[in-house]
Design a protein around this motif. Structure first.
Motif, PDB file in Angstrom:
ATOM      1  N   THR A   1      -7.531  -1.141   8.379  1.00 53.73           N
ATOM      2  CA  THR A   1      -6.400  -0.417   8.961  1.00 53.73           C
ATOM      3  C   THR A   1      -6.519   1.090   8.773  1.00 53.73           C
ATOM      4  OG1 THR A   1      -4.938  -2.300   8.549  1.00 53.73           O
ATOM      5  CG2 THR A   1      -3.896  -0.138   8.886  1.00 53.73           C
ATOM      6  N   TYR A   2      -6.888   1.506   7.561  1.00 53.73           N
ATOM      7  CA  TYR A   2      -6.854   2.932   7.242  1.00 53.73           C
ATOM      8  C   TYR A   2      -8.105   3.691   7.689  1.00 53.73           C
ATOM      9  CZ  TYR A   2      -2.502   2.623   4.676  1.00 53.73           C
ATOM     10  OH  TYR A   2      -1.176   2.468   4.353  1.00 53.73           O
ATOM     11  N   ARG A   3      -9.253   3.068   7.664  1.00 53.00           N
ATOM     12  CA  ARG A   3     -10.507   3.668   8.119  1.00 53.00           C
ATOM     13  C   ARG A   3     -10.821   4.978   7.391  1.00 53.00           C
ATOM     14  NH1 ARG A   3     -13.461   0.173   9.980  1.00 53.00           N
ATOM     15  NH2 ARG A   3     -14.310   1.156  11.844  1.00 53.00           N
ATOM     16  N   ILE A   4     -10.424   5.074   6.143  1.00 54.69           N
ATOM     17  CA  ILE A   4     -10.679   6.282   5.367  1.00 54.69           C
ATOM     18  C   ILE A   4     -12.165   6.437   5.077  1.00 54.69           C
ATOM     19  CG2 ILE A   4     -10.191   7.471   3.196  1.00 54.69           C
ATOM     20  CD1 ILE A   4      -7.489   5.955   3.152  1.00 54.69           C
TER      21      ILE A   4
ATOM     22  N   SER B   1      -2.842  -6.009  -6.034  1.00 60.03           N
ATOM     23  CA  SER B   1      -1.787  -6.195  -5.031  1.00 60.03           C
ATOM     24  C   SER B   1      -0.980  -4.932  -4.756  1.00 60.03           C
ATOM     25  CB  SER B   1      -0.833  -7.320  -5.464  1.00 60.03           C
ATOM     26  OG  SER B   1      -0.177  -6.992  -6.680  1.00 60.03           O
ATOM     27  N   ARG B   2      -0.940  -3.990  -5.691  1.00 63.03           N
ATOM     28  CA  ARG B   2      -0.243  -2.721  -5.465  1.00 63.03           C
ATOM     29  C   ARG B   2      -1.285  -1.617  -5.327  1.00 63.03           C
ATOM     30  NH1 ARG B   2       5.273  -2.392  -9.106  1.00 63.03           N
ATOM     31  NH2 ARG B   2       6.333  -4.124  -8.081  1.00 63.03           N
ATOM     32  N   LEU B   3      -1.618  -1.324  -4.100  1.00 61.31           N
ATOM     33  CA  LEU B   3      -2.736  -0.434  -3.807  1.00 61.31           C
ATOM     34  C   LEU B   3      -2.261   0.947  -3.382  1.00 61.31           C
ATOM     35  CD1 LEU B   3      -4.832  -2.959  -1.671  1.00 61.31           C
ATOM     36  CD2 LEU B   3      -4.755  -2.731  -4.170  1.00 61.31           C
ATOM     37  N   PHE B   4      -3.169   1.915  -3.500  1.00 59.91           N
ATOM     38  CA  PHE B   4      -2.911   3.284  -3.060  1.00 59.91           C
ATOM     39  C   PHE B   4      -4.032   3.701  -2.111  1.00 59.91           C
ATOM     40  CE2 PHE B   4      -0.875   2.713  -7.106  1.00 59.91           C
ATOM     41  CZ  PHE B   4       0.298   3.445  -7.038  1.00 59.91           C
ATOM     42  N   ALA B   5      -3.664   4.293  -0.992  1.00 60.52           N
ATOM     43  CA  ALA B   5      -4.637   4.788  -0.021  1.00 60.52           C
ATOM     44  C   ALA B   5      -4.492   6.300   0.113  1.00 60.52           C
ATOM     45  CB  ALA B   5      -4.420   4.130   1.340  1.00 60.52           C
ATOM     46  N   LYS B   6      -5.606   6.974   0.379  1.00 59.06           N
ATOM     47  CA  LYS B   6      -5.623   8.432   0.479  1.00 59.06           C
ATOM     48  C   LYS B   6      -6.004   8.844   1.908  1.00 59.06           C
ATOM     49  CE  LYS B   6      -7.252   8.524  -4.294  1.00 59.06           C
ATOM     50  NZ  LYS B   6      -8.348   8.927  -5.220  1.00 59.06           N
ATOM     51  N   PRO B   7      -5.037   8.838   2.827  1.00 60.99           N
ATOM     52  CA  PRO B   7      -5.348   9.101   4.241  1.00 60.99           C
ATOM     53  C   PRO B   7      -5.980  10.459   4.502  1.00 60.99           C
ATOM     54  CG  PRO B   7      -3.131   8.203   3.993  1.00 60.99           C
ATOM     55  CD  PRO B   7      -3.606   8.559   2.626  1.00 60.99           C
ATOM     56  N   ASN B   8      -5.729  11.440   3.641  1.00 56.71           N
ATOM     57  CA  ASN B   8      -6.263  12.787   3.869  1.00 56.71           C
ATOM     58  C   ASN B   8      -7.575  13.033   3.122  1.00 56.71           C
ATOM     59  OD1 ASN B   8      -5.161  12.849   1.255  1.00 56.71           O
ATOM     60  ND2 ASN B   8      -4.569  15.004   1.423  1.00 56.71           N
ATOM     61  N   ALA B   9      -8.211  11.974   2.670  1.00 57.62           N
ATOM     62  CA  ALA B   9      -9.419  12.132   1.850  1.00 57.62           C
ATOM     63  C   ALA B   9     -10.495  12.948   2.565  1.00 57.62           C
ATOM     64  CB  ALA B   9      -9.963  10.759   1.467  1.00 57.62           C
ATOM     65  N   ALA B  10     -10.768  12.641   3.829  1.00 57.41           N
ATOM     66  CA  ALA B  10     -11.825  13.358   4.549  1.00 57.41           C
ATOM     67  C   ALA B  10     -11.464  14.825   4.758  1.00 57.41           C
ATOM     68  CB  ALA B  10     -12.099  12.675   5.889  1.00 57.41           C
ATOM     69  N   ASP B  11     -10.182  15.105   5.004  1.00 59.34           N
ATOM     70  CA  ASP B  11      -9.763  16.494   5.190  1.00 59.34           C
ATOM     71  C   ASP B  11      -9.942  17.305   3.907  1.00 59.34           C
ATOM     72  OD1 ASP B  11      -9.055  15.978   7.794  1.00 59.34           O
ATOM     73  OD2 ASP B  11      -6.948  15.585   7.327  1.00 59.34           O
ATOM     74  N   ILE B  12      -9.566  16.711   2.780  1.00 64.34           N
ATOM     75  CA  ILE B  12      -9.729  17.409   1.497  1.00 64.34           C
ATOM     76  C   ILE B  12     -11.208  17.581   1.172  1.00 64.34           C
ATOM     77  CG2 ILE B  12      -9.258  17.295  -0.980  1.00 64.34           C
ATOM     78  CD1 ILE B  12      -6.830  17.895   0.779  1.00 64.34           C
TER      79      ILE B  12
ATOM     80  N   TYR C   1      -9.507   4.759  -2.271  1.00 60.43           N
ATOM     81  CA  TYR C   1      -8.380   3.901  -2.630  1.00 60.43           C
ATOM     82  C   TYR C   1      -8.258   3.798  -4.145  1.00 60.43           C
ATOM     83  CZ  TYR C   1      -9.168   2.534   2.230  1.00 60.43           C
ATOM     84  OH  TYR C   1      -9.361   2.557   3.583  1.00 60.43           O
ATOM     85  N   ARG C   2      -7.052   3.506  -4.604  1.00 64.88           N
ATOM     86  CA  ARG C   2      -6.815   3.112  -5.992  1.00 64.88           C
ATOM     87  C   ARG C   2      -6.389   1.648  -5.981  1.00 64.88           C
ATOM     88  NH1 ARG C   2      -5.998   7.870  -9.297  1.00 64.88           N
ATOM     89  NH2 ARG C   2      -5.421   9.697  -8.042  1.00 64.88           N
ATOM     90  N   GLY C   3      -6.896   0.878  -6.930  1.00 66.58           N
ATOM     91  CA  GLY C   3      -6.671  -0.558  -6.887  1.00 66.58           C
ATOM     92  C   GLY C   3      -7.607  -1.185  -5.881  1.00 66.58           C
ATOM     93  N   CYS C   4      -7.782  -2.495  -5.969  1.00 72.94           N
ATOM     94  CA  CYS C   4      -8.700  -3.164  -5.046  1.00 72.94           C
ATOM     95  C   CYS C   4      -8.267  -4.602  -4.818  1.00 72.94           C
ATOM     96  CB  CYS C   4     -10.129  -3.128  -5.594  1.00 72.94           C
ATOM     97  SG  CYS C   4     -11.342  -3.802  -4.428  1.00 72.94           S
ATOM     98  N   GLU C   5      -8.053  -4.938  -3.559  1.00 75.48           N
ATOM     99  CA  GLU C   5      -7.568  -6.264  -3.190  1.00 75.48           C
ATOM    100  C   GLU C   5      -8.618  -7.350  -3.358  1.00 75.48           C
ATOM    101  OE1 GLU C   5      -4.722  -8.222   0.276  1.00 75.48           O
ATOM    102  OE2 GLU C   5      -5.859  -6.404   0.700  1.00 75.48           O
TER     103      GLU C   5
ATOM    104  N   VAL D   1       0.848  -1.194   0.000  1.00 75.05           N
ATOM    105  CA  VAL D   1       0.000   0.000   0.000  1.00 75.05           C
ATOM    106  C   VAL D   1       0.881   1.239   0.000  1.00 75.05           C
ATOM    107  CG1 VAL D   1      -1.845   1.256   1.160  1.00 75.05           C
ATOM    108  CG2 VAL D   1      -1.762  -1.243   1.308  1.00 75.05           C
ATOM    109  N   THR D   2       0.641   2.112  -0.945  1.00 79.39           N
ATOM    110  CA  THR D   2       1.338   3.395  -1.021  1.00 79.39           C
ATOM    111  C   THR D   2       0.376   4.496  -0.592  1.00 79.39           C
ATOM    112  OG1 THR D   2       2.724   2.646  -2.853  1.00 79.39           O
ATOM    113  CG2 THR D   2       2.504   5.034  -2.545  1.00 79.39           C
ATOM    114  N   GLU D   3       0.790   5.320   0.356  1.00 81.17           N
ATOM    115  CA  GLU D   3      -0.057   6.432   0.785  1.00 81.17           C
ATOM    116  C   GLU D   3       0.054   7.581  -0.207  1.00 81.17           C
ATOM    117  OE1 GLU D   3       0.682   7.496   4.817  1.00 81.17           O
ATOM    118  OE2 GLU D   3      -0.132   5.607   5.605  1.00 81.17           O
TER     119      GLU D   3
END
Length: 362
Positions: free
Chosen positions: A149-152, A108-119, A79-83, A53-55
């Motif tokens: 884990t991320y709870r985005i 398998s190579r996913l992207f997460a956006k931790p600041n999604a709610a803030d934006i 998220y980008r990609g889906c497990e 996972v890449t943030e």
């Protein structure tokens, strides 16, 4: 399959290959050590494919569309990609924009956006913003395993509760019930609805189609829990795959009604860009006895092509097979009372959010 690695089915994954799209002139990619577990897999010593996972800290989060085929004009993707690894996923080609394969890389190579709610908070706080239902889960699943884990997704729902903003959720994961507290608060104000995708009731087939998604029975149990909590639940048979899952239309409708769903719909399988060759490879691996038949029916529904990208027809198909599916859906919908209005949510309760503790003047 042109420009593809040799088929080598990976246990617990959906795509049979890690093919790279020829339309971007990228090189084919083979498995290398930076994305494989050191552990031995359970299926004879083959290394297990590791999920990474890449943030990604997004600068914008709300996407707008003017498609006549969908009942919303804006969406959020946490998220980008889906497990989940659904072999038929129409979002797979988007991974090519990252120089990654729509095949195994997508799952398998996913992207997460931790600041999604803030934006999103800053976006909907703007003076010119006008509320309308936000769709989440229309591209990649907001409740795929890394949400634990991320709870985005949960942070986005919490913002919706705070601002009384409408949001509709689409998922094929029972993990959605983890947020039943927030969804119930939204539902009490008629601000949400949840669509759960049920492709098949056959657990073995579902593991092949959607290897890391919740089992069919677990999804149906989630329908019951959400419904009992007063949350509008829609079941979507998406996609319907001719000669593979189409015989289950009536059974899925009956099961959805039994578990408290209010409405149901379906979408014939779509195979844009790299999804078509991936799906053909999947058929050759898992259904070699009917692979040609399946593709012939799909092309019959798609104007002689693997895919039809035209508005109005891409979600419905056309021709005798598509007409038959629609007729069967209409009968099943009427028989089981699943003809409710899908997204009848309010937009008049919205209150702009605080920004950095400062109340909005608008």
């Amino acid at each position: 399959m042109e420009n593809a690695v040799e088929r080598d089915v990976t246990k617990g994954r959906g795509a049979p290959t890690n093919a790279v799209p020829t339309r971007f002139n990228l090189n084919s990619r083979v498995a290398d050590g930076d994305w494989l577990d050191a552990r031995e897999a359970l299926d004879g010593g083959k290394p297990a494919l590791k999920t990474t996972v890449t943030e990604e800290f997004a600068k914008s989060i709300l996407s707008f569309n003017n498609s006549p085929d969908v009942p919303f004009d804006r969406s959020v993707n946490a998220y980008r990609g889906c497990e989940h690894g659904c072999v038929y996923c129409f979002a797979r080609p988007t991974h090519a924009y990252h120089d990654l394969s729509p095949g195994l890389d997508f799952e398998s190579r996913l992207f997460a956006k931790p600041n999604a709610a803030d934006i999103l908070r800053k976006t909907i706080a703007k003076p010119g913003y006008r509320p309308a239902p936000i769709a989440i889960g229309t591209n990649t699943d907001p409740y795929q395993p890394i949400e634990r884990t991320y709870r985005i997704t949960r942070s986005i729902l919490a913002l919706m509760v705070e601002t009384s903003h409408p949001i509709v959720v689409t998922t094929k994961s029972a993990r959605v019930v983890d947020d039943i507290d927030l969804l119930s608060q939204l539902a009490s104000k008629q601000l949400t609805g949840v669509a759960i995708s049920v492709t098949s009731l056959d657990a073995k087939l579902a593991r092949t189609l959607e290897p890391r998604a919740s089992s069919p029975m677990t999804r149906l149990a989630a329908v019951r829990k959400l419904s009992d909590a007063g949350i509008y639940v829609h079941v979507n048979i998406a996609p319907i795959i001719p000669a593979v899952t189409d015989h289950e239309i009536e059974a899925i409708a009956a099961a959805a009604a039994e578990q408290g769903a209010t409405s149901i719909s379906s979408i014939p399988i779509r195979l844009p860009h790299e999804v078509a060759p991936l799906f053909r490879d999947w058929l050759d691996v898992h259904f070699p006895d009917r692979a040609a038949k399946v593709m012939n029916i799909i092309r019959d529904m798609r104007g002689g092509k693997d895919n039809d990208a035209e508005f109005f027809s891409r979600m419905k198909g056309h021709g005798p097979w598509a007409d038959l599916i629609r007729t069967r859906m209409q009968i099943a919908r009427k028989k089981h009372g699943l003809d409710g209005s899908k997204w009848n949510v309010r937009t008049d309760l919205f209150v702009p959010p605080n920004i950095n503790g400062q109340l909005s003047l608008f």
